[in-house]
Design a protein around this motif. Structure first.
Motif, PDB file in Angstrom:
ATOM      1  N   LEU A 229      46.380  88.612 -91.219  1.00 59.64           N
ATOM      2  CA  LEU A 229      46.795  87.529 -90.322  1.00 59.64           C
ATOM      3  C   LEU A 229      47.617  86.473 -91.055  1.00 59.64           C
ATOM      4  CD1 LEU A 229      43.487  87.118 -88.295  1.00 59.64           C
ATOM      5  CD2 LEU A 229      45.639  88.092 -87.458  1.00 59.64           C
ATOM      6  N   SER A 230      47.247  86.161 -92.289  1.00 63.74           N
ATOM      7  CA  SER A 230      47.998  85.178 -93.077  1.00 63.74           C
ATOM      8  C   SER A 230      49.406  85.668 -93.386  1.00 63.74           C
ATOM      9  CB  SER A 230      47.259  84.868 -94.383  1.00 63.74           C
ATOM     10  OG  SER A 230      46.057  84.212 -94.114  1.00 63.74           O
ATOM     11  N   LEU A 231      49.536  86.940 -93.730  1.00 67.55           N
ATOM     12  CA  LEU A 231      50.862  87.503 -93.999  1.00 67.55           C
ATOM     13  C   LEU A 231      51.712  87.540 -92.736  1.00 67.55           C
ATOM     14  CD1 LEU A 231      49.852  90.376 -96.440  1.00 67.55           C
ATOM     15  CD2 LEU A 231      51.055  88.250 -97.021  1.00 67.55           C
ATOM     16  N   LEU A 232      51.105  87.866 -91.622  1.00 65.46           N
ATOM     17  CA  LEU A 232      51.841  87.841 -90.350  1.00 65.46           C
ATOM     18  C   LEU A 232      52.284  86.417 -90.001  1.00 65.46           C
ATOM     19  CD1 LEU A 232      49.730  90.350 -88.211  1.00 65.46           C
ATOM     20  CD2 LEU A 232      52.075  90.672 -89.051  1.00 65.46           C
ATOM     21  N   ALA A 233      51.432  85.437 -90.268  1.00 63.14           N
ATOM     22  CA  ALA A 233      51.801  84.037 -90.011  1.00 63.14           C
ATOM     23  C   ALA A 233      52.978  83.625 -90.885  1.00 63.14           C
ATOM     24  CB  ALA A 233      50.604  83.116 -90.245  1.00 63.14           C
TER      25      ALA A 233
ATOM     26  N   ALA B 258      56.650  79.243 -95.262  1.00 67.58           N
ATOM     27  CA  ALA B 258      55.896  80.472 -95.516  1.00 67.58           C
ATOM     28  C   ALA B 258      55.304  80.466 -96.920  1.00 67.58           C
ATOM     29  CB  ALA B 258      56.796  81.690 -95.318  1.00 67.58           C
ATOM     30  N   MET B 259      56.069  80.014 -97.881  1.00 66.83           N
ATOM     31  CA  MET B 259      55.564  79.978 -99.261  1.00 66.83           C
ATOM     32  C   MET B 259      54.424  78.970 -99.411  1.00 66.83           C
ATOM     33  SD  MET B 259      57.008  82.305-100.995  1.00 66.83           S
ATOM     34  CE  MET B 259      56.998  83.280 -99.503  1.00 66.83           C
ATOM     35  N   VAL B 260      54.579  77.806 -98.790  1.00 63.89           N
ATOM     36  CA  VAL B 260      53.496  76.816 -98.835  1.00 63.89           C
ATOM     37  C   VAL B 260      52.246  77.394 -98.177  1.00 63.89           C
ATOM     38  CG1 VAL B 260      52.739  74.564 -97.953  1.00 63.89           C
ATOM     39  CG2 VAL B 260      55.003  74.806 -98.989  1.00 63.89           C
ATOM     40  N   TRP B 261      52.407  78.029 -97.040  1.00 63.89           N
ATOM     41  CA  TRP B 261      51.280  78.637 -96.334  1.00 63.89           C
ATOM     42  C   TRP B 261      50.558  79.656 -97.222  1.00 63.89           C
ATOM     43  CZ3 TRP B 261      47.729  78.398 -92.846  1.00 63.89           C
ATOM     44  CH2 TRP B 261      47.100  79.550 -92.371  1.00 63.89           C
ATOM     45  N   LEU B 262      51.317  80.422 -97.972  1.00 61.34           N
ATOM     46  CA  LEU B 262      50.730  81.501 -98.761  1.00 61.34           C
ATOM     47  C   LEU B 262      50.162  81.073-100.118  1.00 61.34           C
ATOM     48  CD1 LEU B 262      53.246  84.392 -98.051  1.00 61.34           C
ATOM     49  CD2 LEU B 262      50.907  84.155 -97.190  1.00 61.34           C
ATOM     50  N   VAL B 263      50.623  79.943-100.671  1.00 60.78           N
ATOM     51  CA  VAL B 263      50.200  79.617-102.035  1.00 60.78           C
ATOM     52  C   VAL B 263      49.514  78.262-102.206  1.00 60.78           C
ATOM     53  CG1 VAL B 263      51.986  81.096-103.041  1.00 60.78           C
ATOM     54  CG2 VAL B 263      52.424  78.653-102.786  1.00 60.78           C
TER      55      VAL B 263
ATOM     56  N   THR C   1      44.814  81.288 -85.848  1.00 65.19           N
ATOM     57  CA  THR C   1      45.343  80.109 -85.157  1.00 65.19           C
ATOM     58  C   THR C   1      46.733  79.760 -85.675  1.00 65.19           C
ATOM     59  OG1 THR C   1      43.104  79.298 -84.809  1.00 65.19           O
ATOM     60  CG2 THR C   1      44.882  77.695 -84.572  1.00 65.19           C
ATOM     61  N   MET C   2      46.930  79.829 -86.981  1.00 65.46           N
ATOM     62  CA  MET C   2      48.252  79.561 -87.552  1.00 65.46           C
ATOM     63  C   MET C   2      49.281  80.558 -87.024  1.00 65.46           C
ATOM     64  SD  MET C   2      50.076  77.657 -89.423  1.00 65.46           S
ATOM     65  CE  MET C   2      51.406  77.533 -90.592  1.00 65.46           C
TER      66      MET C   2
END
Length: 156
Positions: free
Chosen positions: A69-73, A94-99, A116-117
């Motif tokens: 789900l995080s990768l899809l977001a 996307a980078m902030v979301w992932l790291v 939710t994201m």
């Protein structure tokens, strides 16, 4: 409790397990509960038999789902940036979301944050679709899913 996961992870796992065993929406197999977000629980129910009363397997399954789900977001953030004609923003978000450590900590506690994201970003994209193409049916479906991700989002 491990580094990743929380009591919520195991709460959701038990409710999904009980539901998949035909016991209904209950944590303990007896007392009904309403302490969950419906769409996230619906995603866990297919794994319910594996989640039930096995905290180690539940951790692996739930954190695997949260990772997907995080990768899809993140992918949807990139697409949002492209549709909004600011691709640099999409990639940066996307980078902030992932790291970002705080976001990772909140996301990987095994609750509905990643879902939710994902749906929130899809809702932002849907606003663009409505404005650009008048595409209301997809937007309506996405906004309904957003409310089912977090019932308190129905207030907004």
């Amino acid at each position: 409790m491990s580094r990743w996961g929380s009591d919520d992870l195991f709460y959701y796992s038990q409710v999904a397990g009980n539901l998949s065993h035909g016991l209904g929406l209950t944590f303990d197999g007896d007392t009904p509960t309403n302490g969950f977000q419906p769409l996230y629980l619906a995603l866990l129910v297919p794994f319910g038999r594996a989640l039930h009363n096995d905290p180690v397997l539940a951790t692996y399954i739930v954190l695997g789902l949260v990772t997907v789900l995080s990768l899809l977001a993140a992918w949807q953030l990139v697409l949002l940036g492209e549709e909004a004609e600011v691709p640099t923003f999409g990639w940066a978000a996307a980078m902030v979301w992932l790291v970002h450590p705080k976001l990772l900590s909140v996301t990987f506690n095994g609750t509905e944050v990643a879902l939710t994201m994902l749906v929130l970003v899809l809702a932002l994209r849907a606003c663009i679709w409505v404005h650009r193409d008048g595409e209301t049916w997809a937007a309506s479906l996405i906004f309904a899913c957003l409310v089912l991700c977090r019932l308190d989002l129905g207030v907004f």
